[in-house]
Design an enzyme around this catalytic site. Structure first.
Site, PDB file in Angstrom:
ATOM      1  N   HIS A   1     -61.797 -40.423  -2.555  1.00 62.47           N
ATOM      2  CA  HIS A   1     -62.201 -41.812  -2.336  1.00 62.47           C
ATOM      3  C   HIS A   1     -62.481 -41.992  -0.854  1.00 62.47           C
ATOM      4  O   HIS A   1     -61.564 -41.953  -0.031  1.00 62.47           O
ATOM      5  CB  HIS A   1     -61.085 -42.751  -2.792  1.00 62.47           C
TER       6      HIS A   1
ATOM      7  N   GLU B   1     -65.459 -41.320  -5.184  1.00 64.07           N
ATOM      8  CA  GLU B   1     -65.112 -42.717  -5.406  1.00 64.07           C
ATOM      9  C   GLU B   1     -65.490 -43.515  -4.169  1.00 64.07           C
ATOM     10  O   GLU B   1     -65.210 -43.090  -3.043  1.00 64.07           O
ATOM     11  CB  GLU B   1     -63.609 -42.869  -5.668  1.00 64.07           C
TER      12      GLU B   1
ATOM     13  N   HIS C   1     -55.505 -43.781 -12.936  1.00 59.75           N
ATOM     14  CA  HIS C   1     -54.725 -44.668 -12.072  1.00 59.75           C
ATOM     15  C   HIS C   1     -53.296 -44.764 -12.584  1.00 59.75           C
ATOM     16  O   HIS C   1     -53.040 -45.271 -13.670  1.00 59.75           O
ATOM     17  CB  HIS C   1     -55.304 -46.075 -11.948  1.00 59.75           C
TER      18      HIS C   1
END
Length: 240
Positions: free
Chosen positions: A43, A70, A191
């Site tokens: 990310h 991400e 997640h």
């Protein structure tokens, strides 16, 4: 067959704590792949709190499986993605004050702009995934943007305080997966997944890839990345 994307952000978190050169996310990616990772996820946040631009560029050259970038759907990040060309992009919401991504992106309220983002990226040959909650309206909107994938946010499932709540959240994920598949979307999830809660999500019909980071890196501190990845793949098969 269900695959595992290993998020290596927190290797960079340790590095950035001292603003030094180690541990190296590239080395972590290599070891994760040797341990059986089917993909590497990073990310690139707007505040660059862990992964840096240079990391993404070098990972693009060295990852042998696939690289999932991400990022927030901002002009800066879109420009970086168009330059680096990861194997696919997962678009996520982002707040500077959050510790980690707190929920799925709101496609319904920003549909026109987000559909244009999909056109930009997929027009350049970069498949797009939306990180969204298992909400029927959001899944419908994701399909209408033309994206290839969604990644279902599993945070509510992972953080459920009791078995009844967890079962309800798992059922929501199941229904979300079914809806997405009926619309022609490919489905990932992630997640908050750990060695102890991953198996029920891994069993959802049609699930393609699970993206897991914190739990694996936490375990890797104790036993090494390659072994931590192997153990997660066993957990996904209910063997832990």
């Amino acid at each position: 067959m269900l695959t595992l994307g290993v998020n290596i952000d927190h290797v960079a978190t340790i590095r950035q704590a001292r603003r030094t050169v180690e541990p190296d996310p590239l080395a972590a990616a290599v070891l994760a792949e040797l341990g059986g990772a089917d993909g590497i996820t990073v990310h690139l946040r707007e505040d660059r709190r862990h992964i840096q631009d240079r990391d993404v560029r070098l990972l693009r050259q060295t990852v042998r499986t696939h690289l999932n970038l991400e990022m927030a759907p901002t002009e800066e990040m879109i420009s970086i993605a168009l330059d680096i060309k990861p194997d696919y992009v997962t678009l996520v919401p982002e707040k500077r004050e959050e510790v980690t991504t707190e929920g799925g992106i709101d496609l319904v309220s920003n549909f026109t702009r987000f559909a244009q983002v999909v056109d930009q990226l997929q027009g350049a040959g970069i498949p797009v995934s939306w990180f969204i909650d298992a909400d029927p309206a959001q899944i419908e909107a994701a399909s209408k943007t033309g994206a290839k994938f969604i990644e279902l946010h599993t945070g509510k499932y992972a953080e459920a305080l009791n078995e009844e709540s967890r079962a309800q959240e798992l059922e929501s994920l199941k229904k979300g997966c079914e809806q997405a598949l009926s619309l022609g979307l490919r489905v990932n999830a992630g997640h908050g997944l750990t060695y102890w809660n991953v198996y029920p999500v891994a069993c959802l019909p049609g699930m393609e890839e699970l993206n897991i980071g914190h739990s694996i890196i936490s375990r890797a501190v104790l036993i090494g990345i390659d072994k931590a990845v192997r153990e997660m793949k066993l957990a996904m098969r209910g063997q832990v």
